[in-house]
Design an enzyme around this catalytic site. Structure first.
Site, PDB file in Angstrom:
ATOM      1  N   VAL A   1     -15.739  10.638  -7.553  1.00 31.61           N
ATOM      2  CA  VAL A   1     -16.624   9.605  -8.100  1.00 31.61           C
ATOM      3  C   VAL A   1     -17.780  10.240  -8.881  1.00 31.61           C
ATOM      4  O   VAL A   1     -18.071   9.852 -10.016  1.00 31.61           O
ATOM      5  CB  VAL A   1     -17.162   8.702  -6.958  1.00 31.61           C
ATOM      6  CG1 VAL A   1     -18.247   7.763  -7.469  1.00 31.61           C
ATOM      7  CG2 VAL A   1     -16.031   7.901  -6.347  1.00 31.61           C
TER       8      VAL A   1
ATOM      9  N   ARG B   1      -9.908   4.296 -10.312  1.00 32.23           N
ATOM     10  CA  ARG B   1      -8.670   4.703  -9.632  1.00 32.23           C
ATOM     11  C   ARG B   1      -8.371   6.143  -9.987  1.00 32.23           C
ATOM     12  O   ARG B   1      -8.523   6.526 -11.161  1.00 32.23           O
ATOM     13  CB  ARG B   1      -7.483   3.858 -10.117  1.00 32.23           C
ATOM     14  CG  ARG B   1      -7.492   2.437  -9.646  1.00 32.23           C
ATOM     15  CD  ARG B   1      -6.578   1.602 -10.504  1.00 32.23           C
ATOM     16  NE  ARG B   1      -7.004   1.640 -11.900  1.00 32.23           N
ATOM     17  CZ  ARG B   1      -6.349   1.068 -12.893  1.00 32.23           C
ATOM     18  NH1 ARG B   1      -5.223   0.458 -12.687  1.00 32.23           N
ATOM     19  NH2 ARG B   1      -6.803   1.134 -14.131  1.00 32.23           N
TER      20      ARG B   1
ATOM     21  N   ALA C   1       6.218  -3.069  -3.645  1.00 31.05           N
ATOM     22  CA  ALA C   1       6.566  -2.720  -2.269  1.00 31.05           C
ATOM     23  C   ALA C   1       6.971  -1.251  -2.203  1.00 31.05           C
ATOM     24  O   ALA C   1       7.410  -0.679  -3.194  1.00 31.05           O
ATOM     25  CB  ALA C   1       7.717  -3.602  -1.801  1.00 31.05           C
TER      26      ALA C   1
ATOM     27  N   CYS D   1      -9.503   5.836  -0.400  1.00 32.54           N
ATOM     28  CA  CYS D   1     -10.268   4.573  -0.369  1.00 32.54           C
ATOM     29  C   CYS D   1      -9.668   3.491   0.518  1.00 32.54           C
ATOM     30  O   CYS D   1     -10.283   3.074   1.486  1.00 32.54           O
ATOM     31  CB  CYS D   1     -10.436   4.037  -1.787  1.00 32.54           C
ATOM     32  SG  CYS D   1     -11.537   5.048  -2.765  1.00 32.54           S
TER      33      CYS D   1
ATOM     34  N   ARG E   1      -4.854  13.078   0.169  1.00 32.86           N
ATOM     35  CA  ARG E   1      -5.570  12.457   1.294  1.00 32.86           C
ATOM     36  C   ARG E   1      -4.886  11.157   1.708  1.00 32.86           C
ATOM     37  O   ARG E   1      -4.612  10.301   0.874  1.00 32.86           O
ATOM     38  CB  ARG E   1      -7.034  12.198   0.918  1.00 32.86           C
ATOM     39  CG  ARG E   1      -7.847  13.483   0.930  1.00 32.86           C
ATOM     40  CD  ARG E   1      -9.253  13.241   0.478  1.00 32.86           C
ATOM     41  NE  ARG E   1      -9.318  12.940  -0.938  1.00 32.86           N
ATOM     42  CZ  ARG E   1     -10.441  12.584  -1.566  1.00 32.86           C
ATOM     43  NH1 ARG E   1     -11.560  12.471  -0.897  1.00 32.86           N
ATOM     44  NH2 ARG E   1     -10.432  12.348  -2.859  1.00 32.86           N
TER      45      ARG E   1
HETATM   46  C1  UDX Z   1      -8.415   2.467  -5.276  1.00 31.44           C
HETATM   47  C2  UDX Z   1      -8.907   1.249  -6.093  1.00 31.44           C
HETATM   48  O1  UDX Z   1      -7.859   0.787  -6.966  1.00 31.44           O
HETATM   49  C3  UDX Z   1     -10.151   1.606  -6.892  1.00 31.44           C
HETATM   50  O2  UDX Z   1     -10.651   0.462  -7.557  1.00 31.44           O
HETATM   51  C4  UDX Z   1     -11.207   2.156  -5.925  1.00 31.44           C
HETATM   52  O3  UDX Z   1     -12.358   2.538  -6.615  1.00 31.44           O
HETATM   53  C5  UDX Z   1     -10.657   3.327  -5.130  1.00 31.44           C
HETATM   54  O4  UDX Z   1      -9.459   2.943  -4.461  1.00 31.44           O
HETATM   55  P1  UDX Z   1      -7.021   4.685  -5.792  1.00 31.44           P
HETATM   56  O5  UDX Z   1      -7.160   4.975  -4.320  1.00 31.44           O
HETATM   57  O6  UDX Z   1      -7.284   5.756  -6.764  1.00 31.44           O
HETATM   58  O7  UDX Z   1      -7.993   3.466  -6.200  1.00 31.44           O
HETATM   59  O8  UDX Z   1      -5.513   4.201  -6.035  1.00 31.44           O
HETATM   60  P2  UDX Z   1      -4.736   2.861  -6.402  1.00 31.44           P
HETATM   61  O9  UDX Z   1      -4.123   3.029  -7.727  1.00 31.44           O
HETATM   62  O10 UDX Z   1      -5.549   1.656  -6.193  1.00 31.44           O
HETATM   63  O11 UDX Z   1      -3.571   2.926  -5.318  1.00 31.44           O
HETATM   64  C6  UDX Z   1      -3.865   2.967  -3.923  1.00 31.44           C
HETATM   65  C7  UDX Z   1      -2.620   3.128  -3.098  1.00 31.44           C
HETATM   66  O12 UDX Z   1      -1.873   1.920  -3.095  1.00 31.44           O
HETATM   67  C8  UDX Z   1      -1.661   4.208  -3.582  1.00 31.44           C
HETATM   68  O13 UDX Z   1      -1.167   4.913  -2.455  1.00 31.44           O
HETATM   69  C9  UDX Z   1      -0.533   3.445  -4.244  1.00 31.44           C
HETATM   70  O14 UDX Z   1       0.692   4.134  -4.173  1.00 31.44           O
HETATM   71  C10 UDX Z   1      -0.507   2.185  -3.397  1.00 31.44           C
HETATM   72  N1  UDX Z   1       0.014   0.999  -4.102  1.00 31.44           N
HETATM   73  C11 UDX Z   1      -0.656   0.507  -5.186  1.00 31.44           C
HETATM   74  C12 UDX Z   1       1.159   0.372  -3.651  1.00 31.44           C
HETATM   75  O15 UDX Z   1       1.789   0.793  -2.667  1.00 31.44           O
HETATM   76  N2  UDX Z   1       1.602  -0.750  -4.294  1.00 31.44           N
HETATM   77  C13 UDX Z   1       0.949  -1.268  -5.362  1.00 31.44           C
HETATM   78  O16 UDX Z   1       1.406  -2.303  -5.885  1.00 31.44           O
HETATM   79  C14 UDX Z   1      -0.202  -0.625  -5.830  1.00 31.44           C
END
Ligand code: UDX
Length: 434
Positions: free
Chosen positions: A11, A154, A252, A260, A327
């Protein structure tokens, strides 16, 4: 106006580079001096597309600099963005000791009015604690404000999220703070959402928990699909076409990981429970997510029965594509479970191998690292797809089949089209579809 960014993790680094690129004069600081030394040379310690180039550009044009000296950074800045981490404690709550430490240091070095902006994800009401801490330790002469400006970036698209935001949330309680932040984000006038501080803090936790809930929801529906003839990919599409639902975050698979969602869902549960509010809904979101690992292990057993001594290609280690971050990655739990079963694992990821080696060192019994997906697949009894990297989508499956001992694919992210893969002669297991 000089801006100090405290903490140069994901961040903080993106915030520092992003604010500098908006034309502000920014200084970044971190207690890990190695990070500062690297950043000053234009080296980004994390894999984040585009960040390195923009870092170099802003170092060169003088908008951005780094210092290991927190006190000096505080004294020389008018606005301080607090981007230190708030790790998860055993009871699920966020550990706020770094935020408290920084607040004390700000108090002790207050040499004029300053605006302190929380950027880290913090529990609602944190600003009151920051305010109290600074008031307790500060030099009485000077005034200050605290504001909340949560980050929604993200990993993997952090920079474009910063530079092209959906919204910028600003929580303030003084005209002065409001005007300073409006000036900083002048370019995004139309996208600014101004609230009080508690609201801004809650928007962050509520947004992340809602997205996590969407993912667990579709994973629950995916389990239903497996017991029927429904196909979760088409269910998700059909739901997403309703603009009230939206098509994003309905994929899925193996569930959410990262720094996060798992942490923020648990933190919000703890915040709610501490306030006497029943938080079963979000506890269930967490439970469904953890159960994705069992779902996947069961699929591997369905394909191979006994996992002892089976050679398994583990493809994808990062918690999602386009990052080297592991992580809370589902891969780690899956690998641990397979090691308990005494499988032989050949691990490959386009970016996350180095990080994974710190978790599972090369000498770990049952673990081998490969330099390519095809190398990992050589003589494998099955291919396990855990992260949906583009590279895997483009994999030469014809060649893969020739190299593998058994042409079995267990696809935890629905990367492939079932018909196509089966036509090539693979036995194919996916999630929530036949
Ligand atoms: C997230 C939020 O999107 C962001 O706004 C916040 O600031 C930090 O947390 P990030 O952790 O970088 O961002 O990843 P993101 O793209 O949101 O995906 C999170 C997790 O969800 C990943 O493990 C991804 O594989 C999973 N995911 C995402 C799914 O399993 N299905 C989906 O449809 C979307």
């Amino acid at each position: 106006m000089k801006i100090g960014v405290i903490g140069t993790g994901y961040v903080g680094m993106v915030t520092a580079v992003g604010l500098a690129d908006l034309g502000h004069n920014v200084i970044g600081t971190d207690k890990v001096t190695k990070k500062i030394e690297k950043a000053s040379k234009g080296i980004v310690p994390i894999y984040e597309p585009g960040l390195g180039d923009l870092l170099k550009k802003n170092l060169k044009n003088g908008n951005l600099s780094f210092s290991p000296d927190l006190e000096e950074t505080i004294r020389s800045s008018d606005v301080l963005f607090v981007c230190v981490n708030t790790p998860q404690r055993k009871d699920g709550s966020a550990d706020m000791s770094f935020v408290e430490g920084v607040s004390r240091c700000i108090a002790e070095n207050l040499n004029g009015y300053k605006l302190i902006v929380e950027k880290s994800t913090v529990p609602v009401r944190t600003s009151s604690w920051i305010k109290r801490t600074i008031s307790l330790y500060k030099n009485k002469e000077y005034s200050f404000d605290v504001a909340s400006n949560p980050e929604f970036l993200r990993e993997g698209s952090a920079l474009s999220d910063f530079l092209n935001p959906d919204r910028i949330v600003i929580g303030v309680e003084s005209e002065k703070a409001r005007n300073i932040l409006l000036k900083i984000y002048k370019k995004y006038k139309e996208k600014i959402h101004i609230t009080n501080i508690d609201t801004a803090e809650l928007i962050k936790h509520a947004s992340n928990s809602f997205l996590a809930m969407k993912i667990s929801f579709i994973n629950l529906i995916s389990d239903l699909c497996e017991k029927t003839d429904a196909d979760v990919e088409f269910v998700a599409k059909g739901m997403g076409l309703d603009s009230r639902i939206g098509k994003q975050f309905l994929k899925a698979g193996l569930g959410y990981g990262g720094s996060c969602f798992p942490k923020d869902v648990r933190a919000l549960v703890k915040i709610g429970e501490d306030l006497g509010i029943g938080m079963k809904l979000l506890k269930e979101v967490d439970r469904i997510n953890l159960a994705r690992i069992d779902m996947f292990i069961n699929k591997i057993k369905e394909a191979l029965w006994i996992l002892k001594n089976k050679k398994l290609a583990v493809l994808g280690l990062s918690f999602k594509p386009r990052t080297d971050d592991i992580r809370n990655a589902p891969s780690l739990n899956i690998i641990e479970r397979l090691l308990e079963e005494e499988s032989q694992l050949i691990l490959y990821d386009p970016e996350a191998i180095e990080n994974t080696k710190t978790y599972f060192p090369e000498k770990t019994k049952g673990i081998h690292y490969a330099e390519s997906a095809l190398e990992a697949l050589t003589n494998a009894n099955a291919a396990l797809f855990i992260t949906e990297w583009e590279e895997f989508k483009k994999l030469d499956l014809y060649k893969a089949k020739q190299l593998m001992s058994n042409p079995i694919i267990i696809d935890g992210r629905n990367i492939f089209e079932p018909d196509k893969v089966r036509k090539l002669g693979f036995e194919y297991y996916s999630v929530g579809r036949k």
